[in-house]
Design a protein around this motif. Structure first.
Motif, PDB file in Angstrom:
ATOM      1  N   MET A 135      28.380  23.098  26.164  1.00 31.61           N
ATOM      2  CA  MET A 135      27.103  23.211  25.449  1.00 31.61           C
ATOM      3  C   MET A 135      26.047  22.451  26.240  1.00 31.61           C
ATOM      4  O   MET A 135      26.153  21.234  26.423  1.00 31.61           O
ATOM      5  N   VAL A 137      22.073  21.395  26.829  1.00 29.12           N
ATOM      6  CA  VAL A 137      20.775  21.229  26.171  1.00 29.12           C
ATOM      7  C   VAL A 137      19.742  20.963  27.261  1.00 29.12           C
ATOM      8  O   VAL A 137      19.787  19.920  27.922  1.00 29.12           O
ATOM      9  N   ILE A 163      20.840  25.719  25.021  1.00 28.97           N
ATOM     10  CA  ILE A 163      19.655  25.698  24.149  1.00 28.97           C
ATOM     11  C   ILE A 163      18.533  25.055  24.946  1.00 28.97           C
ATOM     12  O   ILE A 163      18.775  24.110  25.714  1.00 28.97           O
ATOM     13  N   CYS A 192      19.685  29.709  23.215  1.00 29.46           N
ATOM     14  CA  CYS A 192      18.848  29.566  22.018  1.00 29.46           C
ATOM     15  C   CYS A 192      17.682  28.635  22.355  1.00 29.46           C
ATOM     16  O   CYS A 192      17.597  28.126  23.482  1.00 29.46           O
ATOM     17  N   VAL A 213      15.485  26.374  15.037  1.00 32.80           N
ATOM     18  CA  VAL A 213      16.310  26.921  16.120  1.00 32.80           C
ATOM     19  C   VAL A 213      16.075  28.429  16.161  1.00 32.80           C
ATOM     20  O   VAL A 213      16.251  29.119  15.147  1.00 32.80           O
ATOM     21  N   TYR A 215      17.166  32.069  17.665  1.00 34.98           N
ATOM     22  CA  TYR A 215      18.350  32.656  18.293  1.00 34.98           C
ATOM     23  C   TYR A 215      18.241  34.170  18.305  1.00 34.98           C
ATOM     24  O   TYR A 215      17.442  34.756  17.578  1.00 34.98           O
ATOM     25  N   TRP A 225      24.381  24.852  16.730  1.00 34.96           N
ATOM     26  CA  TRP A 225      23.278  24.002  17.219  1.00 34.96           C
ATOM     27  C   TRP A 225      22.632  23.250  16.066  1.00 34.96           C
ATOM     28  O   TRP A 225      22.277  22.073  16.196  1.00 34.96           O
TER      29      TRP A 225
END
Ligand SMILES: NC(=O)c1ccc[n+]([C@@H]2O[C@H](COP(=O)([O-])OP(=O)(O)OC[C@H]3O[C@@H](n4cnc5c(N)ncnc54)[C@H](O)[C@@H]3O)[C@@H](O)[C@H]2O)c1
Ligand SMILES: O=P(O)(O)OC[C@H](O)CO
Length: 338
Positions: A135, A137, A163, A192, A213, A215, A225
């Protein structure tokens, strides 16, 4: 249901004797997954746990790491350790920023006075920082994202989700390119976005705020998330409109600069309100021109009207534009350094 909880929480807050219980009912209403995970059901083994890396360590990047680190410790499905890639800098005392963060647990340059969480590990090596993460960020100023993606090209393998917290876009010869698209295309991963009325220094001291968020495709990853970022003082809502959410976060900066000019020229509150209203309307028009799928309702989320308000009141874009107008046209970078 959520709206009712919100008003109930505000009501409880105004009747609450202690600040520590401020958002407890809101917290309980919004985070059933967090509560369930805290109890622990033994279903997550080490291998299936998600590993998170934060790419960026500025003002917002450090606060994002703090939010994530607190949840990684609580949620069974995440590894405790959160890596944070740091663009290495040497501080005036000769020490490296990364070393100081790892020693003091504080980003003394971009977020002084705030502990990030002992489970945040600063890493100056970009490739090393992302190599075990599934994941990612992304949270750096937008102008560095193209270079970062180029450095990571071919280095991201396996089932990785991303994200972007970056509020900005790349403007190429062929036209504008959203940062989430840049990440998706260059790294071959889904991306995202998280945007909202989020002045980092306020969230750092745990003052309440909301975020959105954005998406596309599966809602499941958006929910992951949301889980990773949500705290009692940071309430996150998923919206099925990645382009709309990201364009809100990007275009509000232009409105904030106009608001700063209005302040610098002492044109008054009515003019500033007009700038904000017309600005929001133009944000919507441009967003829909670029992506006809953008939803009207997105502009009423935290990423829309709320971010326009907070940035036009307290953001850095507003501040630098005000200084520029007051200085009678001094160069922008000189205003930025003040
Ligand atoms: N600060 C906020 O309140 C806030 C809130 C929400 C969103 N954002 C958005 O988040 C993004 C990141 O902002 P921030 O506040 O974390 O950063 P920042 O404005 O504090 O920027 C400084 C960061 O840029 C890094 N940097 C400098 N030169 C670099 C280079 N050549 N390559 C890579 N990195 C380099 C620095 O090391 C530092 O980490 C921006 O898009 C911003 O609009 C900021
Ligand atoms: O300080 P600014 O102007 O970059 O704005 C910060 C955040 O984007 C506000 O949500």
């Amino acid at each position: 249901m959520r709206l009712r909880s919100f008003f109930f929480s505000i009501f409880s807050f105004s009747h609450s004797p202690s600040s520590s219980s401020r958002f407890s009912s809101l917290s309980a209403a919004m985070s059933p997954a967090l509560e369930k995970s805290r109890q622990g059901n033994g279903e997550c083994n080490e291998v299936s746990k998600s590993k998170v890396t934060v790419v960026g360590s500025g003002n917002w990047g450090s606060v994002a790491a703090k939010l994530i680190a607190s949840n990684a410790l609580k949620l069974l499905s995440f590894h405790d350790e959160v890596r944070m890639w740091v663009f290495e800098e040497v501080l005036p005392n000769g020490e490296k920023l990364t070393d100081v963060i790892n020693k003091t647990n504080e980003n003394v340059k971009y977020l002084p006075g705030i502990k990030l969480g002992r489970n945040v590990v600063a890493d100056p090596d970009l490739e090393n920082a992302v190599k075990e993460a599934n994941m990612l960020v992304f949270v750096t100023p937008h102008q560095f994202m193209d270079g970062i993606c180029k450095k990571l090209d071919g280095k991201i393998t396996g089932n990785v989700e991303a994200i972007s917290l970056v509020k900005g876009m790349e403007v190429k010869k062929e036209g504008p390119c959203m940062i989430s698209s840049l990440i998706s295309k260059q790294l071959g991963i889904n991306c995202c976005v998280l945007m909202g009325a989020n002045i980092a220094n306020e969230i750092a001291v745990e003052k309440f705020s909301e975020a959105t968020v954005g998406y596309k495709g599966s809602r499941e990853i958006a929910e992951t998330w949301v889980q990773l970022f949500s705290t009692p003082y940071f309430m996150v809502t998923p919206v099925h409109d990645v382009e709309g959410v990201e364009l809100c976060g990007t275009l509000k900066n232009v409105v904030a600069i106009a608001a700063g000019f209005v302040d610098g020229l002492e044109m008054g509150n009515n003019t500033k309100a007009a700038i904000m209203r017309i600005g929001l309307r133009e944000m919507k028009a441009l967003s829909k021109l670029l992506f006809p799928s953008v939803k009207d309702s997105t502009f009423f989320e935290s990423c829309g009207v709320a971010d326009v308000i907070t940035t036009c009141l307290g953001g850095r874009n507003r501040r630098v534009a005000e200084a520029f107008a007051k200085s009678g046209g001094k160069r922008f970078y000189l205003c930025e350094s003040n």
